[in-house]
Design a protein around this motif. Sequence first.
Motif, PDB file in Angstrom:
ATOM      1  N   ARG A 205       0.827  -1.205   0.000  1.00 23.05           N
ATOM      2  CA  ARG A 205       0.000   0.000   0.000  1.00 23.05           C
ATOM      3  C   ARG A 205       0.864   1.258   0.000  1.00 23.05           C
ATOM      4  N   ALA A 206       1.941   1.228   0.795  1.00 21.55           N
ATOM      5  CA  ALA A 206       2.829   2.380   0.853  1.00 21.55           C
ATOM      6  C   ALA A 206       3.499   2.615  -0.498  1.00 21.55           C
ATOM      7  N   GLU A 207       3.913   1.534  -1.162  1.00 24.29           N
ATOM      8  CA  GLU A 207       4.550   1.652  -2.478  1.00 24.29           C
ATOM      9  C   GLU A 207       3.561   2.178  -3.502  1.00 24.29           C
ATOM     10  N   ALA A 208       2.303   1.673  -3.419  1.00 25.49           N
ATOM     11  CA  ALA A 208       1.278   2.151  -4.346  1.00 25.49           C
ATOM     12  C   ALA A 208       0.995   3.633  -4.127  1.00 25.49           C
ATOM     13  N   GLU A 209       0.945   4.071  -2.864  1.00 20.54           N
ATOM     14  CA  GLU A 209       0.739   5.491  -2.559  1.00 20.54           C
ATOM     15  C   GLU A 209       1.899   6.329  -3.086  1.00 20.54           C
ATOM     16  N   LYS A 210       3.122   5.810  -2.939  1.00 18.49           N
ATOM     17  CA  LYS A 210       4.294   6.535  -3.443  1.00 18.49           C
ATOM     18  C   LYS A 210       4.227   6.672  -4.960  1.00 18.49           C
ATOM     19  N   GLN A 211       3.837   5.586  -5.624  1.00 20.81           N
ATOM     20  CA  GLN A 211       3.745   5.638  -7.085  1.00 20.81           C
ATOM     21  C   GLN A 211       2.672   6.627  -7.526  1.00 20.81           C
ATOM     22  N   ARG A 212       1.528   6.639  -6.817  1.00 17.91           N
ATOM     23  CA  ARG A 212       0.488   7.604  -7.148  1.00 17.91           C
ATOM     24  C   ARG A 212       0.981   9.026  -6.918  1.00 17.91           C
ATOM     25  N   GLY A 213       1.714   9.214  -5.823  1.00 15.45           N
ATOM     26  CA  GLY A 213       2.269  10.540  -5.544  1.00 15.45           C
ATOM     27  C   GLY A 213       3.254  10.970  -6.607  1.00 15.45           C
ATOM     28  N   ASP A 214       4.110  10.031  -7.019  1.00 10.68           N
ATOM     29  CA  ASP A 214       5.091  10.358  -8.063  1.00 10.68           C
ATOM     30  C   ASP A 214       4.385  10.693  -9.376  1.00 10.68           C
ATOM     31  N   THR A 215       3.318   9.938  -9.681  1.00  6.08           N
ATOM     32  CA  THR A 215       2.569  10.203 -10.918  1.00  6.08           C
ATOM     33  C   THR A 215       1.919  11.584 -10.874  1.00  6.08           C
ATOM     34  N   LEU A 216       1.319  11.913  -9.721  1.00  8.05           N
ATOM     35  CA  LEU A 216       0.690  13.235  -9.587  1.00  8.05           C
ATOM     36  C   LEU A 216       1.720  14.354  -9.672  1.00  8.05           C
TER      37      LEU A 216
END
Length: 238
Positions: A205-216
């Motif tokens: 979940r943390a990695e997915a949140e990081k990836q979403r943050g990086d994408t944004l």
Amino acid sequence: MSIAEPTAALVVYPSGDGQPMAETGLHVQAIIMLHQALEDFFRSRSEPVYLASDQFWYWREGDPTCRVAPDVMVVPGVAPHPRRSFFSWEEGGAVPAVVFEMASQGTWRNDLDDKYDQYESLGVREYFVFDPEGLYLVPPVQGYRLSGTAYRRIRQDQLTSELGFGVRAEGTMLRLVDLATGQPVPTRAEAVDAAQQQVEAEKERAEAEKQRGDTLQAEVERLRARLQQLGHLNGSDG
């Protein structure tokens, strides 16, 4: 010259008989897993509960022959501090509320005969017998509860204890079920696996949140660059 009065002979209560804990390693494992499950089940309860496995229970002071060593016994209302043996007269007359025996080739007849009669006469409220190998008892787990002074068979579809748990056979293990939740009490290995899975899930979940943050963040940078580009274009048009 006075003659000393004879002193009473010291009564010795052995804490062991030199016999193995169980007939096979499979039975030892079944005892240990049941003991651990009971520990985990009672851990959150406010009332003290004493649990013991393969420990002598003495019920008559002065007579060390009046003893038995249940595979597992549960004594509610008694402090859980370690004891070499359990003496009823030192615990306000307490007797186990529940006793478990693991049936084997060498014990199953005794478990359903002499031990059955003994626990019944001693007032053990509930008695469960489990055959981890599934070779000697049909069905492999059976339960009995006192009705007055005599045991009555607990219905097979209602193998529950008045202490709040149910029991069922799962291969070579006697599974405990928390009646309040309807959920099985996990083994220690299952609890570790579940904790590890939760950690891995949190990492994912943390990695997915990081990836979403990086994408944004990348999208923000792209839009900012586009706005700057449009600003330059508008300036040049003027």
